[in-house]
Scaffold this motif. Structure first.
Motif, PDB file in Angstrom:
ATOM      1  N   GLN A 183       0.843  -1.197   0.000  1.00 31.33           N
ATOM      2  CA  GLN A 183       0.000   0.000   0.000  1.00 31.33           C
ATOM      3  C   GLN A 183       0.879   1.249   0.000  1.00 31.33           C
ATOM      4  N   ALA A 184       0.311   2.364  -0.408  1.00 29.83           N
ATOM      5  CA  ALA A 184       1.054   3.617  -0.473  1.00 29.83           C
ATOM      6  C   ALA A 184       1.511   4.051   0.917  1.00 29.83           C
ATOM      7  N   PRO A 185       2.783   4.430   1.066  1.00 26.65           N
ATOM      8  CA  PRO A 185       3.264   4.888   2.369  1.00 26.65           C
ATOM      9  C   PRO A 185       2.707   6.272   2.707  1.00 26.65           C
ATOM     10  N   SER A 186       2.588   6.547   4.006  1.00 25.60           N
ATOM     11  CA  SER A 186       2.163   7.876   4.451  1.00 25.60           C
ATOM     12  C   SER A 186       2.857   8.206   5.761  1.00 25.60           C
ATOM     13  N   PHE A 187       3.014   9.502   6.006  1.00 25.94           N
ATOM     14  CA  PHE A 187       3.624   9.984   7.237  1.00 25.94           C
ATOM     15  C   PHE A 187       2.729  11.078   7.782  1.00 25.94           C
ATOM     16  N   ASN A 188       2.301  10.942   9.061  1.00 22.74           N
ATOM     17  CA  ASN A 188       1.401  11.913   9.684  1.00 22.74           C
ATOM     18  C   ASN A 188       1.951  12.365  11.028  1.00 22.74           C
ATOM     19  N   ALA A 189       1.682  13.612  11.356  1.00 21.97           N
ATOM     20  CA  ALA A 189       1.998  14.156  12.676  1.00 21.97           C
ATOM     21  C   ALA A 189       0.696  14.665  13.280  1.00 21.97           C
ATOM     22  N   THR A 190       0.414  14.276  14.536  1.00 22.39           N
ATOM     23  CA  THR A 190      -0.805  14.726  15.208  1.00 22.39           C
ATOM     24  C   THR A 190      -0.470  15.248  16.594  1.00 22.39           C
ATOM     25  N   VAL A 191      -1.307  16.139  17.075  1.00 20.51           N
ATOM     26  CA  VAL A 191      -1.171  16.716  18.414  1.00 20.51           C
ATOM     27  C   VAL A 191      -2.415  16.314  19.198  1.00 20.51           C
ATOM     28  N   VAL A 216       0.740  19.788  29.656  1.00 21.62           N
ATOM     29  CA  VAL A 216       1.425  18.724  28.925  1.00 21.62           C
ATOM     30  C   VAL A 216       0.525  18.269  27.781  1.00 21.62           C
ATOM     31  N   PHE A 217       1.103  18.094  26.614  1.00 18.84           N
ATOM     32  CA  PHE A 217       0.374  17.576  25.459  1.00 18.84           C
ATOM     33  C   PHE A 217       1.285  16.597  24.731  1.00 18.84           C
ATOM     34  N   GLU A 218       0.693  15.806  23.846  1.00 18.09           N
ATOM     35  CA  GLU A 218       1.459  14.803  23.110  1.00 18.09           C
ATOM     36  C   GLU A 218       1.530  15.151  21.630  1.00 18.09           C
ATOM     37  N   VAL A 219       2.672  14.829  21.040  1.00 25.87           N
ATOM     38  CA  VAL A 219       2.857  14.923  19.597  1.00 25.87           C
ATOM     39  C   VAL A 219       3.215  13.524  19.127  1.00 25.87           C
ATOM     40  N   GLN A 220       2.456  13.011  18.147  1.00 27.17           N
ATOM     41  CA  GLN A 220       2.723  11.664  17.640  1.00 27.17           C
ATOM     42  C   GLN A 220       3.045  11.735  16.153  1.00 27.17           C
TER      43      GLN A 220
END
Length: 82
Positions: free
Chosen positions: A13-21, A31-35
């Motif tokens: 499958q097509a690769p993807s890269f995501n960043a979420t907060v 405090v918060f998370e970044v993934q």
């Protein structure tokens, strides 16, 4: 700036890269998370961005998953910082 260094293995499958907060509102001294999540590809050398002026209190917490359905492989890797 973040970087994926080294060999990058791709899957069907097509690769993807995501960043979420974890939240859309960040209060001072909270405090918060970044993934960061890489899907349908893999790497051994993830280099995170510079989080300045924020202070990283934990991380990276790393995770990975592999799902095989009818012979089709889906994989993901994630890195989470707080």
């Amino acid at each position: 700036m973040f970087s994926l260094v080294g060999p990058l293995q791709l899957y069907a499958q097509a690769p993807s890269f995501n960043a979420t907060v974890s939240t859309d509102k960040i209060l001072q001294n909270s405090v918060f998370e970044v993934q960061f999540e890489l899907k349908n590809a893999s790497t051994e050398n993830f280099i995170p961005p510079d989080f300045s002026p924020f202070r990283v209190v934990s991380g990276p917490a790393m995770g990975s998953s592999t799902i095989i359905i009818n012979g089709e492989v889906s994989r993901s890797q994630s890195w989470t910082y707080s």
